[in-house]
Design a protein around this motif. Structure first.
Motif, mmCIF file in Angstrom:
data_model
loop_
_atom_site.group_PDB
_atom_site.id
_atom_site.type_symbol
_atom_site.label_atom_id
_atom_site.label_comp_id
_atom_site.label_asym_id
_atom_site.label_seq_id
_atom_site.Cartn_x
_atom_site.Cartn_y
_atom_site.Cartn_z
ATOM 1 N N TRP A 1 -47.738 14.991 -14.209
ATOM 2 C CA TRP A 1 -46.372 15.169 -14.695
ATOM 3 C C TRP A 1 -45.657 16.292 -13.928
ATOM 4 O O TRP A 1 -44.428 16.339 -13.894
ATOM 5 C CB TRP A 1 -46.336 15.504 -16.174
ATOM 6 C CG TRP A 1 -47.132 14.683 -17.149
ATOM 7 C CD1 TRP A 1 -47.554 15.111 -18.376
ATOM 8 C CD2 TRP A 1 -47.585 13.329 -17.046
ATOM 9 N NE1 TRP A 1 -48.254 14.109 -19.029
ATOM 10 C CE2 TRP A 1 -48.292 12.997 -18.229
ATOM 11 C CE3 TRP A 1 -47.484 12.358 -16.052
ATOM 12 C CZ2 TRP A 1 -48.879 11.761 -18.453
ATOM 13 C CZ3 TRP A 1 -48.085 11.118 -16.259
ATOM 14 C CH2 TRP A 1 -48.755 10.829 -17.447
ATOM 15 N N GLU A 2 -46.451 17.200 -13.337
ATOM 16 C CA GLU A 2 -45.867 18.356 -12.654
ATOM 17 C C GLU A 2 -45.295 18.001 -11.281
ATOM 18 O O GLU A 2 -44.602 18.818 -10.655
ATOM 19 C CB GLU A 2 -46.935 19.446 -12.487
ATOM 20 C CG GLU A 2 -47.555 19.907 -13.801
ATOM 21 C CD GLU A 2 -48.827 20.714 -13.582
ATOM 22 O OE1 GLU A 2 -49.119 21.047 -12.409
ATOM 23 O OE2 GLU A 2 -49.520 21.020 -14.576
ATOM 24 N N VAL A 3 -45.604 16.813 -10.783
ATOM 25 C CA VAL A 3 -45.141 16.422 -9.441
ATOM 26 C C VAL A 3 -43.670 16.031 -9.525
ATOM 27 O O VAL A 3 -43.302 15.104 -10.255
ATOM 28 C CB VAL A 3 -45.982 15.263 -8.889
ATOM 29 C CG1 VAL A 3 -45.466 14.859 -7.500
ATOM 30 C CG2 VAL A 3 -47.455 15.659 -8.820
ATOM 31 N N PRO A 4 -42.813 16.720 -8.786
ATOM 32 C CA PRO A 4 -41.377 16.385 -8.852
ATOM 33 C C PRO A 4 -41.057 15.094 -8.104
ATOM 34 O O PRO A 4 -41.794 14.661 -7.216
ATOM 35 C CB PRO A 4 -40.717 17.590 -8.165
ATOM 36 C CG PRO A 4 -41.760 18.113 -7.214
ATOM 37 C CD PRO A 4 -43.092 17.862 -7.885
ATOM 38 N N GLY A 5 -39.961 14.498 -8.500
ATOM 39 C CA GLY A 5 -39.475 13.324 -7.791
ATOM 40 C C GLY A 5 -40.215 12.049 -8.118
ATOM 41 O O GLY A 5 -40.200 11.108 -7.307
#
Length: 464
Positions: A337-341
């Motif tokens: 969930w922490e991965v942007p985009g």
């Protein structure tokens, strides 16, 4: 003879009759009554242990096996069954010791050699495992479980000629044979012949091996139909070269074929090797109506630009190794969930659907699962995504068959044979599937960390 012992033995005999008729509750009650009368009746302890194991009372089953062995230490079958329970509990050293005690008592039981071979193979002691399984087959050349376990070992190692041969000893298809009027295909000439390819095992197996319809046509078959799970009918109608596709509940009595063949026998009779796998992708497509429907549905979501990733974290709970291949829960994927985009979509059917609702605040997944009616729907939404991340289940095979990128999360324990060994790719789905394997000691945290890093790279490249 002691009257209580006579009564206990009579109850034991009645329980054996009940067992043979699959009357398990009756058998258990009779065995417990027998042991009340004669606590030293070893066979009653052993049979009760087997029944307790069957209904999940593991600690009680262990206790009764230990009592049976104490009373009758020279009974090889008791050691064998106790070993099977210990293996089920993953007490591998104790299970191996039980099997070896059984062999000390009676080395002529093929089942003991088979179980020991399977245990050793599960623990990556392949050379020893192979010797044990061959010994089982020397004692009983028709031992189906030994053939199957040996097939899985050999196929995992890429020894396809031997592996496919041993896989042919499975015998699940007798009820199908009774429904059909044609002969089973075993490599005969197919020139101008009509063939029915018959389902077996799970959805993933059917999706993986349906590609052989084209191979049968290449071998000269004039007509190739399929009998499959109803949920796959619409999807499999997109196969190149397929004729009619029937669900396994459809009436096929009026149809006339020259041959029928189980789908997983096709690699054997076609002679598939690692370097001759028919791996032209894609070999499945999306029915046009479904493609249009799902394209419009995704457009209506009006999503901002992002990497679109579908998630499947649980397989069929009825599958034997599901506790290993499925993630403990959706929360296991939380580092992603922490991965942007990235915009995540849930393709998870079954119990996992409830988790999506519970975790909406932590990660607003778009839940598409409730609207997935069959695998044609799932195929349609996969074509609207950039990537699928899945445990080893049918959706991974579907993504591969469509030629879509899919990252497959694999357990270390009893990794399915089709993923071979120590590979991060799959020759069955070249360029589409990437494999993320647990380390030998197990655990999902290192796998999820590797996926997170790969996802960061992929999302970052897309943003550039």
């Amino acid at each position: 003879m002691n009257t209580s012992l006579e009564q206990a033995e009579e109850l034991f005999a009645q329980s054996s009759t009940a067992l043979r008729s699959d009357q398990y509750d009756t058998a258990e009650a009779l065995l417990m009554n027998a042991l009340d009368l004669a606590p030293g009746l070893a066979e009653a302890h052993a049979n009760l242990a087997w029944l307790l194991d069957r209904r999940g009372s593991m600690s009680e089953a262990v206790r009764h096996y230990e009592l049976a062995i104490e009373l009758q230490p020279d009974n090889a079958r008791i050691h064998l069954n106790f070993g099977a329970l210990l293996a089920e509990l993953k007490f591998f050293h104790a299970a191996e010791a039980a099997y070896r005690r059984a062999l000390d008592v009676d080395p002529s039981l093929p089942g003991t050699w088979c179980n020991l071979g399977a245990l050793l193979a599960q623990n990556h002691r392949d050379e020893e495992a192979e010797k044990c399984l061959h010994t089982a087959l020397q004692l009983d050349p028709q031992h189906a479980s030994a053939h199957f376990n040996l097939a899985c070992l050999l196929l995992r190692k890429g020894r396809y000629t031997e592996g496919w041969f041993h896989l042919e000893f499975r015998d699940w298809y007798q009820p199908i044979e009774m429904r059909l009027r044609c002969r089973r295909w075993k490599g005969q000439s197919l020139a101008n012949r009509a063939v029915l390819v018959v389902y077996e095992a799970g959805f993933g197996d059917m999706i993986q091996f349906c590609r052989y319809v084209a191979e049968l046509r290449r071998l000269g078959a004039d007509h190739v139909d399929m009998l499959c799970h109803p949920e796959l009918k619409e999807l499999l109608q997109t196969l190149d070269g397929v004729g009619e596709v029937f669900g396994f509940n459809d009436d096929v009595s009026a149809s006339d074929w020259d041959y029928w063949v189980p789908v997983m026998s096709l690699p054997h009779y076609v002679g598939t090797q690692l370097d001759t796998i028919p791996a032209k992708l894609p070999y499945l497509a999306v029915p046009p109506a479904k493609a249009e429907r799902w394209s419009q549905q995704v457009k209506r979501l009006n999503l901002p630009p992002a990497l679109r990733v579908g998630l499947v974290w649980q397989g069929n709970p009825a599958f034997g190794n599901d506790s290993q291949r499925s993630l403990p829960g959706l929360q296991t994927l939380a580092p992603l969930w922490e991965v942007p985009g990235v915009q995540f979509f849930s393709l998870q059917k079954g119990q996992g659907e409830q988790e999506v609702r519970r975790l909406q605040l932590a990660q607003p997944l778009i839940n598409l699962a409730p609207e997935l009616g069959n695998f044609a729907d799932t195929a349609a939404i996969i074509t609207q995504l950039d990537l699928v991340i899945s445990v080893d289940t049918a959706v991974a095979h579907l993504a591969g068959a469509l030629g879509k990128p899919c990252w497959v999360l694999l357990p270390a324990f009893m990794t399915d044979w089709r993923w071979l060994e120590q590979r991060s790719d799959s020759p069955w789905y070249p360029g589409a599937l990437q494999l993320f394997r647990q380390p030998l000691e197990g655990g999902w945290a290192p796998v999820i960390q590797a996926v997170r890093e790969a996802l960061q790279n992929t999302a970052g490249q897309r943003a550039c």
